[in-house]
Design a protein around this motif. Structure first.
Motif, mmCIF file in Angstrom:
data_model
loop_
_atom_site.group_PDB
_atom_site.id
_atom_site.type_symbol
_atom_site.label_atom_id
_atom_site.label_comp_id
_atom_site.label_asym_id
_atom_site.label_seq_id
_atom_site.Cartn_x
_atom_site.Cartn_y
_atom_site.Cartn_z
ATOM 1 N N GLN A 1 17.065 63.203 25.188
ATOM 2 C CA GLN A 1 15.863 62.970 25.983
ATOM 3 C C GLN A 1 15.450 61.495 25.974
ATOM 4 O O GLN A 1 14.311 61.168 26.301
ATOM 5 N N ILE A 2 16.403 60.619 25.628
ATOM 6 C CA ILE A 2 16.030 59.224 25.398
ATOM 7 C C ILE A 2 15.537 58.529 26.667
ATOM 8 O O ILE A 2 14.837 57.511 26.592
ATOM 9 N N ALA A 3 15.840 59.076 27.845
ATOM 10 C CA ALA A 3 15.291 58.502 29.079
ATOM 11 C C ALA A 3 13.764 58.512 29.052
ATOM 12 O O ALA A 3 13.117 57.665 29.696
ATOM 13 N N ASP A 4 13.184 59.451 28.273
ATOM 14 C CA ASP A 4 11.723 59.523 28.171
ATOM 15 C C ASP A 4 11.129 58.333 27.437
ATOM 16 O O ASP A 4 9.904 58.135 27.461
ATOM 17 N N ALA B 1 11.130 55.445 28.333
ATOM 18 C CA ALA B 1 10.475 54.600 29.348
ATOM 19 C C ALA B 1 9.010 54.975 29.541
ATOM 20 O O ALA B 1 8.217 54.155 30.023
ATOM 21 N N ARG B 2 8.650 56.218 29.138
ATOM 22 C CA ARG B 2 7.262 56.666 29.301
ATOM 23 C C ARG B 2 6.403 56.369 28.070
ATOM 24 O O ARG B 2 5.191 56.584 28.099
ATOM 25 N N VAL C 1 23.243 55.892 20.953
ATOM 26 C CA VAL C 1 22.560 55.978 22.248
ATOM 27 C C VAL C 1 21.086 55.585 22.085
ATOM 28 O O VAL C 1 20.529 54.845 22.902
ATOM 29 N N ALA D 1 18.980 52.204 23.599
ATOM 30 C CA ALA D 1 17.743 52.323 24.359
ATOM 31 C C ALA D 1 16.610 51.554 23.697
ATOM 32 O O ALA D 1 15.822 50.876 24.371
ATOM 33 N N HIS E 1 13.557 48.292 24.699
ATOM 34 C CA HIS E 1 12.196 48.805 24.863
ATOM 35 C C HIS E 1 11.253 48.098 23.899
ATOM 36 O O HIS E 1 11.295 48.340 22.688
#
Length: 224
Positions: A141-144, A146-147, A170, A174, A178
């Motif tokens: 769920q690492i795309a989260d 960005a939130r 991964v 990320a 960030h």
């Protein structure tokens, strides 16, 4: 009407007031280990609440920390709804925010299952800081990330049999892009290495290093 806030256990600092921390459990439930972590954080100046994640399906759940306990806890956690658990965590954050003894913000800190939920809460909610220890769903769920708007710290073991080192990589990639995020990997440690009442998991040296990093991070981002 019963909710996660019913009989919510809370630890208070010596002063009686301080920033809030929602401490999020492993699959073992509210056990001696988690109580000791709550006491440590309270002694450092935080108001600490531990939401009971399994209150809907296995209220009062607490297991041993051996192979049989792991198997039983896996059965209990298989009935757990992560979306409802996330709502419980966020409800506890809001509860602490509204508590008169809580001053200076509210953070989330979780281990294992709780590590996954701490990250999810940082992405879906508005905690002031988040610490995630070896959450097995984080990489997927690492795309989260960005939130996530608050400072966030991740911890992993490099020899975790449940979280491949490639998955940790991964997360490392990320985090590198960030601002406000950091990651620490104890390469020689496995899963649940901070759990000092689970001989099959505990790695004392890695646990001590990771906890020093955690408390320094909290002093920097959510000072008590």
């Amino acid at each position: 009407m019963k909710s996660v806030l019913t009989d919510l256990p809370v630890w208070h600092p010596p002063s009686g007031r301080g920033p809030g921390l929602v401490l999020i459990q492993e699959i073992f439930g509210l056990d001696d280990y988690l109580r000791s972590v709550a006491a440590d954080l309270a002694s450092a100046g935080y108001v600490v609440a531990i939401p009971e994640l399994f209150w809907r399906t296995a209220p009062g759940w607490s297991s041993t920390h051996d192979e049989a306990g792991v198997a039983a806890s896996m059965e209990v956690s298989a009935k757990f709804d992560p979306a409802l658990g996330l709502s419980d965590v966020l409800e506890t954050v809001a509860h602490l925010r509204s508590s008169p003894e809580v001053t200076g913000g509210v953070g989330v800190l979780g281990f294992c299952l709780g590590g996954s939920l701490a990250f999810a809460a940082a992405a879906a909610g508005d905690p002031d800081v988040a610490v995630s220890f070896y959450g097995s769903t984080v990489a997927g769920q690492i795309a989260d990330l960005a939130r996530v708007r608050c400072p966030i710290q991740f911890h992993f073991g490099g020899r975790d049999p449940y979280i491949p080192r490639a998955d940790v990589a991964v997360v490392e990639a990320a985090v590198a892009g960030h601002p406000g995020a950091e990651i620490h990997v104890q390469e020689e440690a496995g899963h649940a290495f901070h759990n000092n009442v689970a001989p099959m998991f505990h790695h004392p040296e890695a646990a001590a290093r990771a906890w020093d990093l955690t408390t320094e991070f909290l002093r920097r981002t959510l000072p008590a």
